[in-house]
Design an enzyme around this catalytic site. Structure first.
Site, PDB file in Angstrom:
ATOM      1  CG  ASP A 164      -1.877  -1.127   1.272  1.00 31.32           C
ATOM      2  OD1 ASP A 164      -2.183  -1.663   0.189  1.00 31.32           O
ATOM      3  OD2 ASP A 164      -2.335  -1.495   2.380  1.00 31.32           O
TER       4      ASP A 164
HETATM    5  N1  URA Z   1      -1.256  -6.020   3.723  1.00 35.64           N
HETATM    6  C1  URA Z   1      -1.777  -4.765   3.763  1.00 35.64           C
HETATM    7  O1  URA Z   1      -2.826  -4.548   4.322  1.00 35.64           O
HETATM    8  N2  URA Z   1      -1.080  -3.785   3.162  1.00 35.64           N
HETATM    9  C2  URA Z   1       0.122  -3.973   2.536  1.00 35.64           C
HETATM   10  O2  URA Z   1       0.710  -3.023   2.029  1.00 35.64           O
HETATM   11  C3  URA Z   1       0.636  -5.283   2.523  1.00 35.64           C
HETATM   12  C4  URA Z   1      -0.071  -6.290   3.122  1.00 35.64           C
END
Ligand code: URA
Length: 240
Positions: free
Chosen positions: A105
């Site tokens: 993310d």
């Molecule tokens: N899980 C999430 O919620 N976000 C990420 O960036 C990676 C794994």
């Protein structure tokens, strides 16, 4: 990989296909120390040595990168408005087709792999391979043994059921989480299911690879030969 000289040179230099054809016909390109005048001749990109105007070029078109992703950067090949992880690498990585392996993310930090090997990329993400990813999560609540048990049991998240995951409590609201899949927002959604919001998320390992502690946020390096081998083993492309 076998490639025509004009395509090879255009891939690893800043020249367009028509420019590099002119360079080659003008005697500016050499392979293994010999000037080559025919743009259509093919060579082995990972073995033969390429030079332009007497200067050696790095002719490899298969490269693998470990990036310490900072927060605020999109995991995408390109985006019209926002900076992406590709903008943190020299342009040659885009021209040779390097792509992020899965995504973190925008606000997640830590280990992101990028590779030009499409098969390796695909296999590392395949749910059937169960390649583990390790995260450190800071949450807004007090973590309990019940949370660890809920993670270990596997969770129904509505549109999919998360496989059992390992949650180790490191502090009142700090945990290490290991998952073997990588659905969209998976870690955040698993915490949400036990009533906690993730405030910070950092990935410290992907399969056999640990984030190199010498890489500051935004820094990257190519994988070593041993790391590449370990990754290929995890992807089932090489015997251990
Ligand atoms: N899980 C999430 O919620 N976000 C990420 O960036 C990676 C794994």
């Amino acid at each position: 990989m076998k490639m025509r000289l004009d395509r090879w040179l255009a891939t690893v230099s800043a020249g367009s296909r028509s420019e590099v054809k002119q360079w080659i016909r003008g005697g500016q390109a050499a392979v293994n120390g010999r000037v080559i005048l025919d743009p259509a001749l093919s060579f082995e990109t990972e073995k033969d040595s390429l030079a332009l105007n007497g200067k050696a070029l790095d002719g490899r078109v298969t490269r693998h990168v470990m990036l310490h992703k900072p927060a605020g950067i999109l995991t995408a090949a390109r985006d019209a408005k926002q900076p992406t992880v590709m903008d943190l690498l020299p342009p040659v990585y885009r021209s040779i087709g390097c792509m992020p392996v899965g995504r973190l993310d925008k606000d997640t930090t830590g280990l992101l792999l990028l590779t030009c090997d499409g098969e390796l990329n695909h296999r590392l993400l395949s749910p059937g391979r169960h390649v583990e990813k390790r995260y450190r999560a800071l949450t807004d609540g007090t973590l309990t043994q019940e949370d660890a048990e809920a993670f270990a049991a596997g969770m129904d998240l509505g549109d999919f059921t998360a496989q059992p995951a390992k949650l180790t409590i490191l502090g009142p609201s700090l945990a290490e989480v290991i998952i073997a899949e990588g659905k969209f927002h998976q870690v955040k959604r698993m915490f949400e299911a036990v009533g906690k919001e993730v405030l910070e998320l950092h990935r410290s390992a992907f399969g056999p690879l640990e984030l190199d502690p010498s890489l500051a946020e935004g820094q990257w390096r190519e994988l070593t030969a041993e790391e590449e081998k370990a990754l290929r083993e995890a992807a089932g492309m090489e015997k251990a």
